[in-house]
Every structure is written in C-alpha cells, then in structure tokens.
Design an enzyme around this catalytic site. Structure first.
Site, PDB file in Angstrom:
ATOM      1  N   HIS A  67       0.829  -1.214   0.000  1.00  0.00           N
ATOM      2  CA  HIS A  67       0.000   0.000   0.000  1.00  0.00           C
ATOM      3  C   HIS A  67       0.859   1.258   0.000  1.00  0.00           C
ATOM      4  CE1 HIS A  67      -3.094  -2.885   0.816  1.00  0.00           C
ATOM      5  NE2 HIS A  67      -4.005  -1.943   0.620  1.00  0.00           N
ATOM      6  N   PRO A  68       0.486   2.218  -0.851  1.00  0.00           N
ATOM      7  CA  PRO A  68       1.232   3.473  -0.872  1.00  0.00           C
ATOM      8  C   PRO A  68       0.897   4.299   0.371  1.00  0.00           C
ATOM      9  CG  PRO A  68      -0.721   3.681  -2.226  1.00  0.00           C
ATOM     10  CD  PRO A  68      -0.699   2.252  -1.737  1.00  0.00           C
ATOM     11  N   SER A  84      -6.350   3.958  -5.889  1.00  0.00           N
ATOM     12  CA  SER A  84      -5.747   4.639  -4.749  1.00  0.00           C
ATOM     13  C   SER A  84      -5.796   6.168  -4.924  1.00  0.00           C
ATOM     14  CB  SER A  84      -4.301   4.149  -4.609  1.00  0.00           C
ATOM     15  OG  SER A  84      -3.745   4.670  -3.475  1.00  0.00           O
ATOM     16  N   GLU A  86      -8.005   7.906  -6.521  1.00  0.00           N
ATOM     17  CA  GLU A  86      -9.370   8.391  -6.280  1.00  0.00           C
ATOM     18  C   GLU A  86      -9.722   8.338  -4.797  1.00  0.00           C
ATOM     19  OE1 GLU A  86     -10.886   7.147 -10.747  1.00  0.00           O
ATOM     20  OE2 GLU A  86     -11.861   6.197  -9.033  1.00  0.00           O
ATOM     21  N   GLN A  88      -7.614   8.502  -2.247  1.00  0.00           N
ATOM     22  CA  GLN A  88      -6.852   9.523  -1.509  1.00  0.00           C
ATOM     23  C   GLN A  88      -7.390  10.927  -1.797  1.00  0.00           C
ATOM     24  OE1 GLN A  88      -2.769   9.268  -0.736  1.00  0.00           O
ATOM     25  NE2 GLN A  88      -2.555   7.085  -1.170  1.00  0.00           N
ATOM     26  N   ILE A 121      -5.331   2.780   6.122  1.00  0.00           N
ATOM     27  CA  ILE A 121      -6.695   3.068   6.571  1.00  0.00           C
ATOM     28  C   ILE A 121      -7.563   3.197   5.328  1.00  0.00           C
ATOM     29  CG2 ILE A 121      -6.379   5.600   6.609  1.00  0.00           C
ATOM     30  CD1 ILE A 121      -8.064   5.590   9.238  1.00  0.00           C
ATOM     31  N   CYS A 122      -8.829   2.803   5.447  1.00  0.00           N
ATOM     32  CA  CYS A 122      -9.740   2.900   4.301  1.00  0.00           C
ATOM     33  C   CYS A 122     -10.141   4.367   4.133  1.00  0.00           C
ATOM     34  CB  CYS A 122     -10.958   2.011   4.533  1.00  0.00           C
ATOM     35  SG  CYS A 122     -12.160   2.140   3.201  1.00  0.00           S
ATOM     36  N   ALA A 123      -9.498   5.039   3.189  1.00  0.00           N
ATOM     37  CA  ALA A 123      -9.675   6.488   3.037  1.00  0.00           C
ATOM     38  C   ALA A 123     -11.123   6.855   2.714  1.00  0.00           C
ATOM     39  CB  ALA A 123      -8.733   7.001   1.946  1.00  0.00           C
TER      40      ALA A 123
HETATM   41  N1  3AL Z   1      -1.807   3.765   3.173  1.00  0.00           N
HETATM   42  C1  3AL Z   1      -3.116   3.717   2.872  1.00  0.00           C
HETATM   43  O1  3AL Z   1      -3.988   3.623   3.728  1.00  0.00           O
HETATM   44  N2  3AL Z   1      -3.405   3.789   1.559  1.00  0.00           N
HETATM   45  C2  3AL Z   1      -4.685   3.791   1.075  1.00  0.00           C
HETATM   46  N3  3AL Z   1      -5.891   3.756   1.757  1.00  0.00           N
HETATM   47  C3  3AL Z   1      -6.863   3.809   0.825  1.00  0.00           C
HETATM   48  O2  3AL Z   1      -8.075   3.809   1.063  1.00  0.00           O
HETATM   49  N4  3AL Z   1      -6.323   3.871  -0.423  1.00  0.00           N
HETATM   50  C4  3AL Z   1      -4.978   3.877  -0.323  1.00  0.00           C
HETATM   51  O3  3AL Z   1      -4.143   3.953  -1.179  1.00  0.00           O
END
Ligand code: 3AL
Length: 174
Positions: A67-68, A84, A86, A88, A121-123
């Site tokens: 994950h970035p 990712s 979208e 973020q 984390i689920c952005a």
């Molecule tokens: N590090 C991290 O949580 N990355 C992400 N979370 C998310 O919902 N998309 C991501 O790329």
C-alpha cells in the site's frame, strides 16, 4: 458486471478486472479464481478475506507493504494506482496545506519506523482530520495489534473496490 458474469470469465480476464481489489496484490485474485463459481457477492468477498486470513504474518505484512503512503511520494509523483488516487483524493489527501502535509509525512515515517510496514486506513470511510488523528493514535499500538488493524482496513478497501466493480449501483462507486 454481476457475479454470474464474473464466474464465467477466463482466468486472464478475471485477474485483469479484479486484480487490484487488494492493492498491488493480483496474486490474491489469481488464487481465488479456482474457487468459482461464487454464489453471490458475499461469497466472493469471503473468499478473498479467508485467503488473507490464512496467510502467515509475513504475508499479511507483505500486503500492507504493497500500500502506498497516504499523501506520500506516489501521490506527489502521480504514480498511484487509479483506485488509490481516487480514494486519496476523496479524503482530501491531494489538497493538504503544507503544515498538514509535513505532519502527515512525519507521522507516516514514525509509523513505518516503529512497525516496519506503512499505516493503512480505508480512506473512503473517513476524512482528513480522522486520518491524522488515527495515524498519531495508532503509532502507540503494539505491532501485532497494528498488523491486524491494517489488515481490517485492507478488507474494507477491498470491499468498496469490489462493490464498485461487481455491484455497479453501490454507493462509493470508484
Ligand atoms: N496507506 C493507505 O492507507 N493507503 C490507502 N488507503 C486507501 O483507502 N487507499 C490507499 O491507497
């Protein structure tokens, strides 16, 4: 595309379409292809979740490392995956003030130093203020707690990505 259509896909198409439901881990999609036919969306989601749960701890950490960082180098250089990017952007990560950006960067580094994998984390299920708060709070946890917490978040991200592909009328469409 509905589950019946997914069940009918040849391996290559299945992996092309679903390969990034877990960020940069197409192996997971490749592995569950042989479990078709999935009776419904939940069965598909459960197959992915069970595969992740059966991995050794090193495998789970490997998933986290794919994950970035939030608001990290990939976002700056435009090298995030579409999903990712979208996610973020939706959580305001591409429009941080310079003070917020440096706080995020400092906390991301601190987290990685402490645990050896990035903060995940689920952005789409949160916002900028909560991300910053969680990042500083979760830095204080134990490594095993954070490994499990990160994997829970990976599953939430996966669920929303899957929903966007398989249940096109679902909210949070990608
Ligand atoms: N590090 C991290 O949580 N990355 C992400 N979370 C998310 O919902 N998309 C991501 O790329």
């Amino acid at each position: 595309m509905d589950v019946a259509a997914l069940n009918a896909l040849p391996f290559e198409d299945f992996v092309n379409i679903l390969g990034n439901v877990v960020e940069k881990c197409p192996l997971i999609t490749a592995a569950i292809w042989s479990e078709r036919p999935f009776v419904n969306f939940t069965a598909l989601e459960t197959a992915i979740s069970d595969f992740i749960d059966a991995l050794p701890e090193s495998g789970k950490e490997g998933i986290l490392r794919c994950h970035p960082d939030l608001a990290g180098r990939d976002l700056q250089s435009g090298t995030l995956t579409r999903e990712s990017r979208e996610e973020q952007a939706g959580a305001g990560m591409s429009a941080l003030s310079s003070a917020e950006a440096s706080r995020m960067s400092r906390l991301n580094e601190e987290y990685k130093q402490r645990f050896g994998f990035p903060f995940v984390i689920c952005a789409r299920m949160t916002d900028k203020a909560n991300i910053l708060r969680q990042l500083s709070e979760r830095c204080l946890n134990e490594r095993a707690t954070e490994r499990a917490r990160g994997i829970e978040e990976v599953k939430k991200i996966c669920s929303l990505r899957l929903r966007a592909l398989v249940l096109p009328d679902a909210p949070n469409k990608l």
